[in-house]
Design an enzyme around this catalytic site. Structure first.
Site, mmCIF file in Angstrom:
data_model
loop_
_atom_site.group_PDB
_atom_site.id
_atom_site.type_symbol
_atom_site.label_atom_id
_atom_site.label_comp_id
_atom_site.label_asym_id
_atom_site.label_seq_id
_atom_site.Cartn_x
_atom_site.Cartn_y
_atom_site.Cartn_z
ATOM 1 N N SER A 222 0.953 -1.372 0.037
ATOM 2 C CA SER A 222 -0.102 0.006 0.034
ATOM 3 C C SER A 222 1.029 1.110 0.158
ATOM 4 O O SER A 222 2.052 1.186 0.438
ATOM 5 C CB SER A 222 -0.873 -0.034 1.056
ATOM 6 O OG SER A 222 -1.659 1.232 1.577
ATOM 7 N N TYR B 113 -1.645 -0.321 10.843
ATOM 8 C CA TYR B 113 -1.821 -0.627 9.370
ATOM 9 C C TYR B 113 -0.479 0.028 8.699
ATOM 10 O O TYR B 113 0.310 -0.790 7.899
ATOM 11 C CB TYR B 113 -2.907 0.115 8.763
ATOM 12 C CG TYR B 113 -3.007 -0.214 7.388
ATOM 13 C CD1 TYR B 113 -3.593 -1.337 7.071
ATOM 14 C CD2 TYR B 113 -2.848 0.528 6.385
ATOM 15 C CE1 TYR B 113 -3.887 -1.966 5.589
ATOM 16 C CE2 TYR B 113 -3.225 0.264 5.185
ATOM 17 C CZ TYR B 113 -3.552 -1.032 4.711
ATOM 18 O OH TYR B 113 -3.757 -1.279 3.451
#
Length: 238
Positions: free
Chosen positions: A141, A154
């Site tokens: 990501s 995250y």
């Protein structure tokens, strides 16, 4: 990897979102595709929608947090099709909270899925990937380089995944195994309890990531895009 017909790919978290978008694209290219998820019944429903189960599509139940699950999944693929050419380590989740409110459970589930889970998938498949001189693609990501508030777990998982992917790229390239990590920005998926719809038209679509994976697999073997950032070309103005 430029000739893809009948090559075998394993996609973790392949029942929806990015994983499903990749599966659809690889099947179009004539590849055999195994997809996994935590619930076999759900995976089987999606597999039947994708194509001929047991011929072109193989549904698998596996929780990437469990190394034995991943070993069993890979062995099932080898028993069925005799080879494994591509691993798409896609399974992931997001838990977001300020550090003062983040639970131990949310931290552990994020790290165990997004980072340790990828290690398990790679560890279970790497010897077969070496035999086929294949390709490992991890789905990271832009959060793997861009930190943000409420993203401690995250961010940590995706920063770690980018580092892990680049390190194993160096480990494996002398074995003729290619490793890339794809780092998408906003994607129109169910991630973080989103319900994809017209409001997400500006985002990257799952099939766009599928096309990118196909392009990587088709690229001349002398060239390796080891880290690919991809983002919406025109996000809404703030």
């Amino acid at each position: 990897m430029t000739k893809l017909k009948n090559k075998v790919a394993y996609i973790t978290g392949g029942t929806k979102g990015i994983g499903l978008g990749i599966a659809k694209e690889l099947i179009k290219l004539g590849m055999r595709v195994a997809i996994s998820g935590r619930n076999y019944a759900d995976v089987n429903v999606v597999a039947k929608q994708l194509g001929e189960v047991d011929d072109r599509v193989l549904p698998l139940e596996s929780d990437v947090r469990n190394i034995e699950d991943e070993k069993k999944a890979v062995q099932t693929i080898i028993d069925k099709w005799g080879r494994l050419d591509v691993l798409i380590a896609n399974a992931g989740l997001g838990k977001f909270a300020p550090i003062s409110e983040m639970s131990i459970e949310d931290w552990n589930s994020t790290i165990d899925t997004n980072l340790t889970g990828v290690f398990h998938s790679v560890k279970a498949s790497v010897e077969d990937i070496k035999k086929s001189k294949g390709y490992i693609i991890t789905i990271a990501s832009l959060a793997g380089t861009n930190f943000f508030a409420r993203g401690a777990a995250y961010n940590a998982s995706k920063f770690g995944l980018v580092g892990f992917s680049q390190a194993i790229m160096l480990d494996l390239r002398q074995d003729d195994v290619k490793v890339s990590t794809i780092m998408p920005g906003s994607v129109a998926t169910h991630f973080n309890n989103n319900e994809p719809g017209e409001k997400d038209a500006w985002k990257i679509q799952p099939e766009d990531v599928g096309q990118l994976v196909a392009d990587l697999l088709k690229m001349h073997p002398r060239t390796l895009p080891s880290k690919v950032e991809v983002r919406p070309s025109k996000p809404p103005k703030n």
